[in-house]
Design a protein around this motif. Sequence first.
Motif, PDB file in Angstrom:
ATOM      1  N   ILE A  11      22.895  44.239  94.860  1.00 27.03           N
ATOM      2  CA  ILE A  11      22.159  43.007  95.161  1.00 27.03           C
ATOM      3  C   ILE A  11      21.101  43.266  96.223  1.00 27.03           C
ATOM      4  O   ILE A  11      19.954  42.805  96.102  1.00 27.03           O
ATOM      5  N   LEU A  12      21.436  44.013  97.264  1.00 26.98           N
ATOM      6  CA  LEU A  12      20.450  44.307  98.314  1.00 26.98           C
ATOM      7  C   LEU A  12      19.295  45.155  97.789  1.00 26.98           C
ATOM      8  O   LEU A  12      18.127  44.909  98.121  1.00 26.98           O
ATOM      9  N   ILE A  13      19.599  46.137  96.960  1.00 22.29           N
ATOM     10  CA  ILE A  13      18.542  46.959  96.371  1.00 22.29           C
ATOM     11  C   ILE A  13      17.675  46.114  95.442  1.00 22.29           C
ATOM     12  O   ILE A  13      16.437  46.228  95.449  1.00 22.29           O
ATOM     13  N   GLY A  14      18.286  45.243  94.679  1.00 20.95           N
ATOM     14  CA  GLY A  14      17.534  44.343  93.807  1.00 20.95           C
ATOM     15  C   GLY A  14      16.635  43.404  94.589  1.00 20.95           C
ATOM     16  O   GLY A  14      15.504  43.122  94.176  1.00 20.95           O
ATOM     17  N   TYR A  15      17.116  42.923  95.736  1.00 19.49           N
ATOM     18  CA  TYR A  15      16.293  42.048  96.573  1.00 19.49           C
ATOM     19  C   TYR A  15      15.107  42.805  97.155  1.00 19.49           C
ATOM     20  O   TYR A  15      13.993  42.268  97.223  1.00 19.49           O
TER      21      TYR A  15
ATOM     22  N   ALA B 220      23.882  32.588  90.781  1.00 18.57           N
ATOM     23  CA  ALA B 220      23.848  33.471  89.616  1.00 18.57           C
ATOM     24  C   ALA B 220      25.106  34.336  89.526  1.00 18.57           C
ATOM     25  O   ALA B 220      25.625  34.569  88.432  1.00 18.57           O
ATOM     26  N   GLU B 221      25.590  34.808  90.660  1.00 22.73           N
ATOM     27  CA  GLU B 221      26.784  35.653  90.644  1.00 22.73           C
ATOM     28  C   GLU B 221      28.031  34.850  90.273  1.00 22.73           C
ATOM     29  O   GLU B 221      28.874  35.320  89.510  1.00 22.73           O
ATOM     30  N   VAL B 222      28.142  33.653  90.802  1.00 24.11           N
ATOM     31  CA  VAL B 222      29.333  32.845  90.512  1.00 24.11           C
ATOM     32  C   VAL B 222      29.331  32.382  89.058  1.00 24.11           C
ATOM     33  O   VAL B 222      30.372  32.408  88.389  1.00 24.11           O
TER      34      VAL B 222
ATOM     35  N   ASP C 270      20.395  35.956  82.231  1.00 25.40           N
ATOM     36  CA  ASP C 270      19.149  35.822  81.491  1.00 25.40           C
ATOM     37  C   ASP C 270      17.955  35.857  82.433  1.00 25.40           C
ATOM     38  O   ASP C 270      18.017  35.406  83.563  1.00 25.40           O
ATOM     39  N   TRP C 271      16.848  36.379  81.943  1.00 26.47           N
ATOM     40  CA  TRP C 271      15.668  36.567  82.773  1.00 26.47           C
ATOM     41  C   TRP C 271      15.034  35.237  83.162  1.00 26.47           C
ATOM     42  O   TRP C 271      14.434  35.135  84.225  1.00 26.47           O
ATOM     43  N   LEU C 272      15.161  34.221  82.319  1.00 21.95           N
ATOM     44  CA  LEU C 272      14.528  32.940  82.606  1.00 21.95           C
ATOM     45  C   LEU C 272      15.150  32.273  83.830  1.00 21.95           C
ATOM     46  O   LEU C 272      14.440  31.658  84.634  1.00 21.95           O
ATOM     47  N   PHE C 273      16.453  32.404  84.002  1.00 25.99           N
ATOM     48  CA  PHE C 273      17.109  31.842  85.184  1.00 25.99           C
ATOM     49  C   PHE C 273      16.529  32.463  86.454  1.00 25.99           C
ATOM     50  O   PHE C 273      16.254  31.756  87.431  1.00 25.99           O
ATOM     51  N   TYR C 274      16.328  33.762  86.435  1.00 23.18           N
ATOM     52  CA  TYR C 274      15.814  34.441  87.628  1.00 23.18           C
ATOM     53  C   TYR C 274      14.333  34.143  87.847  1.00 23.18           C
ATOM     54  O   TYR C 274      13.883  34.042  88.989  1.00 23.18           O
ATOM     55  N   ALA C 275      13.556  34.002  86.778  1.00 20.30           N
ATOM     56  CA  ALA C 275      12.144  33.650  86.931  1.00 20.30           C
ATOM     57  C   ALA C 275      12.011  32.241  87.510  1.00 20.30           C
ATOM     58  O   ALA C 275      11.225  32.013  88.443  1.00 20.30           O
ATOM     59  N   LEU C 276      12.786  31.307  86.989  1.00 19.53           N
ATOM     60  CA  LEU C 276      12.745  29.946  87.531  1.00 19.53           C
ATOM     61  C   LEU C 276      13.343  29.881  88.929  1.00 19.53           C
ATOM     62  O   LEU C 276      12.893  29.095  89.773  1.00 19.53           O
ATOM     63  N   GLY C 277      14.341  30.716  89.197  1.00 20.99           N
ATOM     64  CA  GLY C 277      14.888  30.796  90.549  1.00 20.99           C
ATOM     65  C   GLY C 277      13.864  31.325  91.541  1.00 20.99           C
ATOM     66  O   GLY C 277      13.763  30.844  92.671  1.00 20.99           O
ATOM     67  N   GLY C 278      13.083  32.321  91.127  1.00 22.27           N
ATOM     68  CA  GLY C 278      12.012  32.829  91.982  1.00 22.27           C
ATOM     69  C   GLY C 278      10.949  31.782  92.240  1.00 22.27           C
ATOM     70  O   GLY C 278      10.415  31.670  93.349  1.00 22.27           O
TER      71      GLY C 278
ATOM     72  N   TRP D 238      15.910  40.480  88.255  1.00 15.88           N
ATOM     73  CA  TRP D 238      16.718  40.526  87.040  1.00 15.88           C
ATOM     74  C   TRP D 238      16.725  41.937  86.450  1.00 15.88           C
ATOM     75  O   TRP D 238      17.773  42.410  85.993  1.00 15.88           O
ATOM     76  N   LEU D 239      15.571  42.613  86.465  1.00 14.52           N
ATOM     77  CA  LEU D 239      15.502  43.974  85.920  1.00 14.52           C
ATOM     78  C   LEU D 239      16.370  44.952  86.703  1.00 14.52           C
ATOM     79  O   LEU D 239      16.960  45.862  86.131  1.00 14.52           O
TER      80      LEU D 239
END
Length: 155
Positions: free
Chosen positions: A14-18, A78-80, A85-93, A135-136
């Motif tokens: 998660i930290l690397i992804g952030y 997202a973790e819980v 899906d990529w759309l959740f993360y795009a809308l979250g961003g 997401w990637l």
Amino acid sequence: MRRIIAYLVRFAVILIGYAVASLAASAFLNVLFLGYFGYALEPGHPTIAPALYFSVPFLALFVAYFGFMPAAVVILIAEVLGRRDWLFYALGGAAIAVVFLGFAHNVGDGDFDVTDNNVRLALVGCGMVGGIFYWLSAGRSAGSWRREPLPDPEP
């Protein structure tokens, strides 16, 4: 013991992804502003690439700082829920960028407020790019710590 190691590995992912998401959002913002001010990304231009080598990581520090708390909430949800899906993360961003814009408006400092609609839309777009890159790098395996039981070996 295996479950604790799985939690620690997931936390590191998660930290690397952030960090990847912050760098991607910063790079996207830099490229948008270079295009807005009329600088073309030409392959032989001697000043654009060194400027980007410095400004992308430097701006990524600010992106990561101002987006940390809203991003932590989106990542926790997202973790819980195990959203992959990529759309959740795009809308979250995008939501993270809107929260930052609301924070910048409510601070009370007129110099910190973002008033231009083009800049607001650029920041929302950067949030979406950051969400897709999260997401990637880390979001495709969200909730994996909940779905795969890792029992401790019996002695």
